[in-house]
Design an enzyme around this catalytic site. Structure first.
Site, PDB file in Angstrom:
ATOM      1  N   ARG A 161     -28.299  81.756  72.160  1.00  0.00           N
ATOM      2  CA  ARG A 161     -27.054  80.703  72.735  1.00  0.00           C
ATOM      3  C   ARG A 161     -25.289  81.255  71.848  1.00  0.00           C
ATOM      4  O   ARG A 161     -24.408  80.603  72.148  1.00  0.00           O
ATOM      5  CB  ARG A 161     -26.767  79.575  72.188  1.00  0.00           C
ATOM      6  N   SER A 236     -28.676  69.750  73.954  1.00  0.00           N
ATOM      7  CA  SER A 236     -28.764  70.423  73.534  1.00  0.00           C
ATOM      8  C   SER A 236     -27.323  70.147  72.051  1.00  0.00           C
ATOM      9  O   SER A 236     -26.964  70.649  72.225  1.00  0.00           O
ATOM     10  CB  SER A 236     -29.570  71.307  72.555  1.00  0.00           C
ATOM     11  N   GLU A 332     -23.931  73.399  68.892  1.00  0.00           N
ATOM     12  CA  GLU A 332     -24.435  74.198  70.063  1.00  0.00           C
ATOM     13  C   GLU A 332     -22.442  74.081  71.504  1.00  0.00           C
ATOM     14  O   GLU A 332     -22.414  74.878  71.755  1.00  0.00           O
ATOM     15  CB  GLU A 332     -25.458  74.052  70.853  1.00  0.00           C
TER      16      GLU A 332
HETATM   17  P1  FAD Z   1     -18.349  73.789  80.142  1.00  0.00           P
HETATM   18  O1  FAD Z   1     -18.979  73.058  79.520  1.00  0.00           O
HETATM   19  O2  FAD Z   1     -17.697  73.484  81.934  1.00  0.00           O
HETATM   20  O3  FAD Z   1     -18.252  74.639  79.729  1.00  0.00           O
HETATM   21  C1  FAD Z   1     -18.665  74.854  78.941  1.00  0.00           C
HETATM   22  C2  FAD Z   1     -17.796  75.711  78.012  1.00  0.00           C
HETATM   23  O4  FAD Z   1     -17.957  77.544  78.781  1.00  0.00           O
HETATM   24  C3  FAD Z   1     -16.042  75.509  77.561  1.00  0.00           C
HETATM   25  O5  FAD Z   1     -15.588  76.324  76.378  1.00  0.00           O
HETATM   26  C4  FAD Z   1     -15.537  76.107  78.704  1.00  0.00           C
HETATM   27  O6  FAD Z   1     -14.076  76.650  78.776  1.00  0.00           O
HETATM   28  C5  FAD Z   1     -16.682  76.940  78.972  1.00  0.00           C
HETATM   29  N1  FAD Z   1     -16.069  77.943  80.260  1.00  0.00           N
HETATM   30  C6  FAD Z   1     -16.761  77.157  81.447  1.00  0.00           C
HETATM   31  N2  FAD Z   1     -16.715  77.588  82.770  1.00  0.00           N
HETATM   32  C7  FAD Z   1     -15.973  78.914  82.366  1.00  0.00           C
HETATM   33  C8  FAD Z   1     -15.366  80.045  82.932  1.00  0.00           C
HETATM   34  N3  FAD Z   1     -15.984  80.442  84.754  1.00  0.00           N
HETATM   35  N4  FAD Z   1     -15.030  81.301  82.581  1.00  0.00           N
HETATM   36  C9  FAD Z   1     -14.670  80.613  81.550  1.00  0.00           C
HETATM   37  N5  FAD Z   1     -14.764  80.306  80.504  1.00  0.00           N
HETATM   38  C10 FAD Z   1     -15.880  79.177  81.093  1.00  0.00           C
HETATM   39  N6  FAD Z   1     -28.190  74.642  78.046  1.00  0.00           N
HETATM   40  C11 FAD Z   1     -28.618  75.621  77.521  1.00  0.00           C
HETATM   41  O7  FAD Z   1     -28.671  76.744  77.110  1.00  0.00           O
HETATM   42  N7  FAD Z   1     -30.462  75.858  78.188  1.00  0.00           N
HETATM   43  C12 FAD Z   1     -30.962  74.164  78.537  1.00  0.00           C
HETATM   44  O8  FAD Z   1     -31.733  74.333  78.895  1.00  0.00           O
HETATM   45  C13 FAD Z   1     -29.630  73.464  78.855  1.00  0.00           C
HETATM   46  N8  FAD Z   1     -30.164  71.535  78.623  1.00  0.00           N
HETATM   47  C14 FAD Z   1     -28.866  70.736  79.064  1.00  0.00           C
HETATM   48  C15 FAD Z   1     -29.603  69.687  79.624  1.00  0.00           C
HETATM   49  C16 FAD Z   1     -29.216  68.634  79.463  1.00  0.00           C
HETATM   50  C17 FAD Z   1     -29.770  67.220  79.832  1.00  0.00           C
HETATM   51  C18 FAD Z   1     -27.239  69.039  79.567  1.00  0.00           C
HETATM   52  C19 FAD Z   1     -26.189  67.779  79.424  1.00  0.00           C
HETATM   53  C20 FAD Z   1     -27.362  70.388  79.434  1.00  0.00           C
HETATM   54  C21 FAD Z   1     -27.690  71.161  79.002  1.00  0.00           C
HETATM   55  N9  FAD Z   1     -27.199  72.552  78.637  1.00  0.00           N
HETATM   56  C22 FAD Z   1     -28.375  73.574  78.314  1.00  0.00           C
HETATM   57  C23 FAD Z   1     -25.800  72.850  78.427  1.00  0.00           C
HETATM   58  C24 FAD Z   1     -25.267  73.530  79.390  1.00  0.00           C
HETATM   59  O9  FAD Z   1     -25.682  72.991  80.465  1.00  0.00           O
HETATM   60  C25 FAD Z   1     -24.756  74.573  80.242  1.00  0.00           C
HETATM   61  O10 FAD Z   1     -24.039  74.986  78.652  1.00  0.00           O
HETATM   62  C26 FAD Z   1     -24.108  75.056  81.230  1.00  0.00           C
HETATM   63  O11 FAD Z   1     -24.178  76.536  81.111  1.00  0.00           O
HETATM   64  C27 FAD Z   1     -22.716  74.891  80.876  1.00  0.00           C
HETATM   65  O12 FAD Z   1     -21.863  74.609  82.017  1.00  0.00           O
HETATM   66  P2  FAD Z   1     -20.834  73.801  82.315  1.00  0.00           P
HETATM   67  O13 FAD Z   1     -20.395  74.479  83.719  1.00  0.00           O
HETATM   68  O14 FAD Z   1     -21.140  72.487  82.407  1.00  0.00           O
HETATM   69  O15 FAD Z   1     -20.245  74.398  81.359  1.00  0.00           O
HETATM   70  P1  NAP Z   2     -39.534  71.404  72.677  1.00  0.00           P
HETATM   71  O1  NAP Z   2     -40.634  72.536  73.860  1.00  0.00           O
HETATM   72  O2  NAP Z   2     -39.928  70.180  72.564  1.00  0.00           O
HETATM   73  O3  NAP Z   2     -39.217  72.534  71.646  1.00  0.00           O
HETATM   74  C1  NAP Z   2     -38.218  72.444  70.204  1.00  0.00           C
HETATM   75  C2  NAP Z   2     -37.826  73.467  70.235  1.00  0.00           C
HETATM   76  O4  NAP Z   2     -39.300  74.387  69.854  1.00  0.00           O
HETATM   77  C3  NAP Z   2     -36.820  74.075  71.787  1.00  0.00           C
HETATM   78  O5  NAP Z   2     -35.741  73.938  71.051  1.00  0.00           O
HETATM   79  C4  NAP Z   2     -37.306  75.873  71.049  1.00  0.00           C
HETATM   80  O6  NAP Z   2     -36.400  76.250  70.923  1.00  0.00           O
HETATM   81  C5  NAP Z   2     -38.654  75.911  70.100  1.00  0.00           C
HETATM   82  N1  NAP Z   2     -40.526  76.624  70.662  1.00  0.00           N
HETATM   83  C6  NAP Z   2     -40.704  75.698  71.639  1.00  0.00           C
HETATM   84  N2  NAP Z   2     -42.141  76.689  72.109  1.00  0.00           N
HETATM   85  C7  NAP Z   2     -41.399  77.183  71.367  1.00  0.00           C
HETATM   86  C8  NAP Z   2     -42.126  78.951  70.900  1.00  0.00           C
HETATM   87  N3  NAP Z   2     -43.501  78.994  71.776  1.00  0.00           N
HETATM   88  N4  NAP Z   2     -41.478  79.638  70.893  1.00  0.00           N
HETATM   89  C9  NAP Z   2     -40.516  80.020  69.794  1.00  0.00           C
HETATM   90  N5  NAP Z   2     -39.172  78.960  70.300  1.00  0.00           N
HETATM   91  C10 NAP Z   2     -40.280  77.010  70.752  1.00  0.00           C
HETATM   92  O7  NAP Z   2     -38.364  71.306  73.702  1.00  0.00           O
HETATM   93  P2  NAP Z   2     -37.397  70.999  74.764  1.00  0.00           P
HETATM   94  O8  NAP Z   2     -36.722  70.377  73.773  1.00  0.00           O
HETATM   95  O9  NAP Z   2     -38.558  70.131  75.366  1.00  0.00           O
HETATM   96  O10 NAP Z   2     -36.287  72.110  75.063  1.00  0.00           O
HETATM   97  C11 NAP Z   2     -37.672  72.945  75.790  1.00  0.00           C
HETATM   98  C12 NAP Z   2     -36.249  74.117  75.886  1.00  0.00           C
HETATM   99  O11 NAP Z   2     -35.189  73.511  76.512  1.00  0.00           O
HETATM  100  C13 NAP Z   2     -35.960  74.629  75.050  1.00  0.00           C
HETATM  101  O12 NAP Z   2     -35.499  75.767  75.283  1.00  0.00           O
HETATM  102  C14 NAP Z   2     -35.330  74.182  74.833  1.00  0.00           C
HETATM  103  O13 NAP Z   2     -33.831  75.157  73.922  1.00  0.00           O
HETATM  104  C15 NAP Z   2     -34.207  74.133  76.410  1.00  0.00           C
HETATM  105  N6  NAP Z   2     -33.276  73.157  76.304  1.00  0.00           N
HETATM  106  C16 NAP Z   2     -32.382  73.034  75.898  1.00  0.00           C
HETATM  107  C17 NAP Z   2     -30.847  72.618  75.918  1.00  0.00           C
HETATM  108  C18 NAP Z   2     -29.634  72.993  75.572  1.00  0.00           C
HETATM  109  O14 NAP Z   2     -28.249  72.049  75.948  1.00  0.00           O
HETATM  110  N7  NAP Z   2     -29.283  73.895  75.019  1.00  0.00           N
HETATM  111  C19 NAP Z   2     -31.333  70.936  76.445  1.00  0.00           C
HETATM  112  C20 NAP Z   2     -32.640  70.372  76.695  1.00  0.00           C
HETATM  113  C21 NAP Z   2     -32.894  71.856  77.009  1.00  0.00           C
HETATM  114  P3  NAP Z   2     -35.424  77.068  71.758  1.00  0.00           P
HETATM  115  O15 NAP Z   2     -34.578  76.154  71.859  1.00  0.00           O
HETATM  116  O16 NAP Z   2     -35.048  78.218  70.918  1.00  0.00           O
HETATM  117  O17 NAP Z   2     -35.846  77.607  73.424  1.00  0.00           O
END
Ligand code: FAD
Ligand code: NAP
Length: 336
Positions: A161, A236, A332
């Protein structure tokens, strides 16, 4: 290109928080970006889909929303292709385009909100796959010099991340294009993480293809995660903490039921959601905000929450996790 003043950002952040931008423009091409920067309004905020964002105040300066579109296969080899994607493309729509064309590599990242251009910022990840696994390069404009620069994978300093764009180069570049290397024909199918295998078993799928994996991920995510269109959230809120083995061994003695993932001999990842749940926050409502009832790691807006309210809840959660487990949770989500 229209310049808006005192512009509401409520519809531009998935938390659904009300805050105003002093000036706001949507850019559809590189020339728009240059024109917007030539206004010399500072500070500049770069916005994608607003899905990793917490607005804590009205913003002085200029918000630039990236709507630069375009996606194409630009090089084709025997087992792989290079695709070029505009930073303002919707990430999930792009994933669906790849599935349609049978291009493998991003299927585990289905249904992640936001734009393609923001994906490298935090090296988006889910279900054992990170953007860096198929990332090739990106093009970004230096906001100070106006120069276009190419960043290859090694330049981006990707980590869990994290990337250079969240650290040393934070807010300094606008990403305009991304290139990914995707597989054709023989795909690497990744089903071991989270609930994917269980979901496929339920559907009697023994030899899944990339479409099956994508559909399984979509199914799991749709049942577990709150839909921002119905309940404001930014996914998250905290990263999963990774702690040294020694600290973990001591913790496990005190909390034998602790959930953990062994990353190496020296490092252990603990799901932040579990830590937060153990402190009693899961499903708890505090004013207009709270920790979600299915996944405590997701903080939500019940309708009228302010960014400050969410920030305070986040601080309280961090404090209680620190007191109970001695583990520091790091945010995050980006706070503006
Ligand atoms: P924004 O929220 O608009 O911006 C995020 C950051 O990036 C800000 O600092 C902004 O300035 C910068 N930025 C945006 N666009 C640019 C650009 N073109 N150039 C330079 N800087 C820029 N994230 C995960 O990693 N894994 C997941 O599974 C995941 N699941 C999610 C589920 C839900 C329901 C939600 C709401 C979010 C989730 N996220 C997840 C977080 C999010 O979707 C990601 O981080 C996504 O990449 C953000 O994109 P955005 O365009 O909305 O960015
Ligand atoms: P989950 O499957 O309930 O698992 C909980 C956490 O355990 C996750 O965050 C994941 O870490 C870790 N995990 C699960 N299985 C694993 C494995 N085999 N090895 C190592 N780590 C493991 O999680 P969830 O909330 O439903 O999310 C599923 C996936 O979507 C995850 O990868 C999560 O990161 C991603 N997600 C991200 C966001 C976001 O906003 N960043 C939002 C929703 C879901 P990791 O997070 O490091 O993968």
């Amino acid at each position: 290109m229209q310049i808006h003043s005192n512009y509401s950002l409520k519809a531009h952040n998935t938390f659904g928080i009300e805050a105003k931008a002093e000036k706001f423009v949507a850019i559809k091409q590189l020339a728009d970006l240059r024109e917007a920067l030539a206004l010399s309004i500072k500070p500049v905020y770069l916005l994608g889909g607003g899905s990793n964002l917490l607005l804590t105040q009205n913003l002085k300066g200029l918000v630039i929303k990236n709507e630069i579109k375009g996606k194409a296969i630009v090089r084709r080899f025997k087992k792989s292709v290079y695709v070029e994607v505009g930073a303002g493309e919707n990430w999930h729509e792009f994933v669906m385009w790849c599935i349609e064309k049978d291009l493998g590599g991003v299927e585990n990242l289905s249904l992640i909100p936001g734009t393609v251009g923001a994906a490298p910022i935090q090296n988006i990840g889910a279900y054992g796959v990170e953007l860096m696994d198929c990332f090739h390069a990106l093009e970004a404009l230096n906001l100070e010099t106006g120069k276009l620069q190419r960043f290859r994978k090694k330049d981006c300093q990707f980590a869990y991340r994290e990337s250079i764009f969240k650290k040393d180069l934070k807010g300094k570049y606008c990403i305009t294009k991304v290139w990914l290397k995707l597989s054709i024909g023989m795909h690497k199918i990744r089903t071991k993480y989270g609930a994917i295998l269980k979901e496929l078993e339920q559907q009697n799928i023994v030899k899944p293809n990339i479409r099956d994996v994508s559909e399984a991920v979509i199914q799991i995510r749709s049942t577990k995660l709150p839909d921002p269109a119905k309940l404001g959230n930014s996914g998250s809120f905290f990263k999963n903490p990774v702690i040294p083995q020694q600290q973990f061994t001591a913790l496990q003695k005190r909390f034998p039921a602790i959930i953990f993932y062994q990353l190496s001999d020296q490092q252990v990842k603990i799901p932040a959601g579990w830590l937060i749940e153990q402190c009693g926050w899961k499903g708890k409502k505090v004013g207009q905000t709270g920790a979600h009832r299915n996944q405590a790691l997701v903080l939500v807006n019940y309708g009228k929450a302010t960014g400050q309210e969410v920030l305070q809840l986040a601080k309280d959660i961090q404090q209680s996790v620190l007191e109970k487990f001695g583990v520091q949770l790091n945010r995050e989500v980006n706070a503006w």
